[in-house]
Design a protein around this motif. Structure first.
Motif, PDB file in Angstrom:
ATOM      1  N   PRO A   1       0.829  -1.215   0.000  1.00  0.00           N
ATOM      2  CA  PRO A   1       0.000   0.000   0.000  1.00  0.00           C
ATOM      3  C   PRO A   1       0.860   1.261   0.000  1.00  0.00           C
ATOM      4  O   PRO A   1       1.984   1.235   0.520  1.00  0.00           O
ATOM      5  CB  PRO A   1      -0.799  -0.112   1.310  1.00  0.00           C
ATOM      6  N   PRO A   2       0.350   2.369  -0.561  1.00  0.00           N
ATOM      7  CA  PRO A   2       1.143   3.593  -0.695  1.00  0.00           C
ATOM      8  C   PRO A   2       1.750   4.086   0.619  1.00  0.00           C
ATOM      9  O   PRO A   2       2.922   4.454   0.653  1.00  0.00           O
ATOM     10  CB  PRO A   2       0.136   4.599  -1.234  1.00  0.00           C
ATOM     11  N   ASP A   3       0.980   4.083   1.713  1.00  0.00           N
ATOM     12  CA  ASP A   3       1.538   4.619   2.965  1.00  0.00           C
ATOM     13  C   ASP A   3       2.681   3.750   3.458  1.00  0.00           C
ATOM     14  O   ASP A   3       3.696   4.241   3.947  1.00  0.00           O
ATOM     15  CB  ASP A   3       0.439   4.775   4.020  1.00  0.00           C
ATOM     16  N   GLU A   4       2.523   2.421   3.305  1.00  0.00           N
ATOM     17  CA  GLU A   4       3.597   1.508   3.715  1.00  0.00           C
ATOM     18  C   GLU A   4       4.818   1.741   2.830  1.00  0.00           C
ATOM     19  O   GLU A   4       5.951   1.743   3.304  1.00  0.00           O
ATOM     20  CB  GLU A   4       3.156   0.052   3.547  1.00  0.00           C
TER      21      GLU A   4
ATOM     22  N   TYR B   1       5.791   4.367   1.399  1.00  0.00           N
ATOM     23  CA  TYR B   1       6.483   5.590   1.793  1.00  0.00           C
ATOM     24  C   TYR B   1       7.207   5.387   3.118  1.00  0.00           C
ATOM     25  O   TYR B   1       8.377   5.726   3.262  1.00  0.00           O
ATOM     26  CB  TYR B   1       5.484   6.745   1.900  1.00  0.00           C
ATOM     27  N   ALA B   2       6.509   4.775   4.076  1.00  0.00           N
ATOM     28  CA  ALA B   2       7.097   4.608   5.407  1.00  0.00           C
ATOM     29  C   ALA B   2       8.313   3.691   5.370  1.00  0.00           C
ATOM     30  O   ALA B   2       9.284   3.898   6.096  1.00  0.00           O
ATOM     31  CB  ALA B   2       6.046   4.061   6.362  1.00  0.00           C
TER      32      ALA B   2
ATOM     33  N   SER C   1       3.542   1.949  -6.240  1.00  0.00           N
ATOM     34  CA  SER C   1       2.611   2.127  -5.130  1.00  0.00           C
ATOM     35  C   SER C   1       2.226   3.590  -4.982  1.00  0.00           C
ATOM     36  O   SER C   1       1.853   4.030  -3.900  1.00  0.00           O
ATOM     37  CB  SER C   1       3.233   1.630  -3.826  1.00  0.00           C
TER      38      SER C   1
ATOM     39  N   VAL D   1       4.080   6.323  -5.002  1.00  0.00           N
ATOM     40  CA  VAL D   1       5.030   7.272  -4.429  1.00  0.00           C
ATOM     41  C   VAL D   1       5.824   7.891  -5.579  1.00  0.00           C
ATOM     42  O   VAL D   1       6.716   7.262  -6.140  1.00  0.00           O
ATOM     43  CB  VAL D   1       5.999   6.581  -3.446  1.00  0.00           C
TER      44      VAL D   1
ATOM     45  N   ASN E   1      -0.927   3.091  -9.203  1.00  0.00           N
ATOM     46  CA  ASN E   1      -1.400   3.196  -7.823  1.00  0.00           C
ATOM     47  C   ASN E   1      -1.777   1.906  -7.125  1.00  0.00           C
ATOM     48  O   ASN E   1      -2.033   1.916  -5.934  1.00  0.00           O
ATOM     49  CB  ASN E   1      -2.580   4.159  -7.763  1.00  0.00           C
TER      50      ASN E   1
END
Ligand code: SF4
Lengths: 155, 359
Positions: B204-207, B209-210, B221, B223, B246
């Protein structure tokens, strides 16, 4: 070596190469050079292997792996060291984690020069290895104890 | 709940051209955890910088990785040039850009082939590598080397490309692009590819990035990080937008790379049309004194070369951070909950370059 009884299968292992030689080994198998048309197949299984192609030098972590794979390959077997890294450590020979070429731990029959080795020279090396393989096969037929079958030939 | 078992994957494995070892903790057929262990290709080449003079280290830097060798050499050179305040001629910047993009083409085609092979699509593998040879021919003709080019140096480039060759490269791109379109069509629309890749290994996108995913792994994803946007070499003068998808699955990562092939072709076209006449190198005098973080976009993501000099011929410290290393934590995340049979596809989907990662 006029003809071979069996198509030689190769196995490629990347000891600690920079990938330059690896992708050239793979390039030999693909349409431009295409050694598969001679029945030479890249297998992932040491038990099916006749020719063991190694790129890159030996380091602390992979020495056991290379030895292990070598031991799993049935006789007769031929080892080809591709690139100067596998031959002597090459540009990396002064690095703290490089012990040298792969002949430090397993016997090597054919050395292929180059950094990166060109597909043409790799194919040349494999063809030389075929001759060595055939010779070893002959030697195995001789009565036990007469000749040392494991001893390789330097080229 | 069923019993957990551990299956070793690698270091020698049929789908992996390079050694990485993963301990896969399985519950039935499902992977609950993947524990990577690395170090099979570690050489320790960063220490060589203290034994070589700084202009010579370019060759070592190139041999960090045989796939994106040119970009490694260039990033290192940029670092030294920044420390010493060397003004590289414009033509050299353009040539570096052209070679970088050819490297990207060859790397992406190589990966697409390996990815197809990982799915068991042998025919597609061969076709990708056939097209790749066209790129290698250009690299060999213009630099002298197929995979290790050695054409970059501190202060510019070692070789110029004559105008006639540039013309021909430009016209050769058209038939090449048509061939790539055929390949792209298979990767994006073929049922067997979609079956193996859609919804597999989701990040997932937030993961993303993190966990610090970079390059096509991050862009698949959502980013949108692309170092080329910072405008190093001649990228600042060329027009392009990074490709972003995405969904975060293997299909997205594959689609990013497929579409980047066309971005690269477009960039090469623009660069060849705009390339100015002039010198290709400047004389570099003195020794570097200072430190610099040089960043660039490799086919696999952001590459960082840190160099620190103390005013002598020998650099005191070099540190290379390669994209595959940063993409390993996202990989571990992707594999949680996947099927055992999908492991090869997921591992390949980050385009692992172990030679680079372990240096
Ligand atoms: S011989 Fe050169 S190209 Fe081949 S693995 Fe070693 S450094 Fe890389």
């Amino acid at each position: 070596m006029s003809y071979m009884k069996k198509s030689p299968w190769i196995m490629h292992y990347d000891a600690s190469s920079c990938n330059g030689c690896d992708i050239e080994v793979l390039a030999c198998l693909t349409p431009l050079y295409d050694v598969e048309r001679f029945g030479i197949i890249n297998t992932g299984n040491p038990k099916h292997t006749d020719i063991f192609v190694v790129t890159g030098g030996i380091n602390e972590q992979n020495r056991a792996v290379v030895k292990n794979i070598y031991d799993q390959i049935p006789e007769p077997k031929v080892v080809v060291a591709v690139g100067i890294c596998a031959t002597s450590g090459g540009v990396f020979r002064e690095c703290y984690n490089i012990m040298g070429g792969i002949d430090k731990i397993i016997p090597v029959d054919v050395y292929v020069p180059g950094c990166a080795a060109r597909p043409e020279s790799i194919i040349d090396g494999i063809v030389t290895a075929l001759g060595v393989l055939e010779k070893k096969r002959q030697l195995m037929k001789e009565p036990a104890g007469k000749t040392d079958v494991t001893g390789g030939e330097k080229k | 709940m069923s019993r957990k078992i551990v299956i070793p994957f690698g270091p020698q494995h049929p789908v992996l051209p390079e050694p990485i070892h993963l301990d896969l903790v399985l519950e039935d057929e499902t992977v609950v955890e993947a524990v990577p262990s690395i170090g099979y290709v570690h050489r320790g080449l960063e220490t060589l910088i203290t034994k070589r003079e700084y202009p010579e280290y370019v060759y070592i830097a190139e041999r960090t990785c045989g796939i994106c060798s040119f970009i490694h050499g260039m990033t290192y050179c940029q670092g030294i040039e920044q420390i010493m305040g060397v003004e590289v001629p414009d033509r050299a910047h353009y040539l570096r850009t052209i070679w970088s993009e050819y490297s990207r083409l060859h790397s992406h085609l190589l990966w697409l082939g390996l990815f197809a092979d990982g799915m068991g699509f042998e025919n597609l593998f061969m076709n990708c590598w056939r097209q790749r040879e066209t790129v290698l021919d250009v690299l060999e003709e213009t630099t002298g080397g197929r995979v290790i080019q050695g054409s970059c140096k501190v202060g510019g480039v070692r070789k110029d490309i004559p105008a006639a060759t540039l013309e021909r490269m430009l016209s050769d791109l058209d038939p090449f692009e048509i061939k790539l379109k055929e390949l792209a069509d298979i990767f994006l629309h073929d049922d067997s590819v979609i079956h193996r890749t859609k919804g597999v290994g989701i990040l997932p996108p937030d993961e993303a990035y993190a966990l610090g995913a970079v390059g096509p792994t991050g862009r698949g994803s959502g980013v949108a990080i692309d170092m080329r946007m910072t405008g190093y070499a001649a990228y600042g003068k060329l027009n392009f937008t990074p490709v972003v998808e995405n969904d975060g699955d293997c299909y997205s990562r594959c689609a990013v790379r497929v579409k980047e092939l066309f971005t690269s072709i477009d960039l090469i076209r623009q660069a060849i049309r705009q390339i100015p006449e002039g010198e290709t190198e400047v004389k570099v005098k003195g020794n570097p004194d200072g430190e610099y973080f040089s960043r660039s976009e490799q086919p696999r993501g952001e590459l960082v070369h840190y160099v620190k000099g103390n005013g002598t011929k020998h650099i005191v410290r070099s540190r290379i951070r390669t994209p595959t290393l940063t993409n390993i934590p996202p990989l571990v995340k992707m594999m949680q909950g996947c099927e055992l049979a999908d492991v090869p596809v997921i591992v390949l989907s980050i385009d692992p370059c172990i030679g680079c990662m372990e240096r």
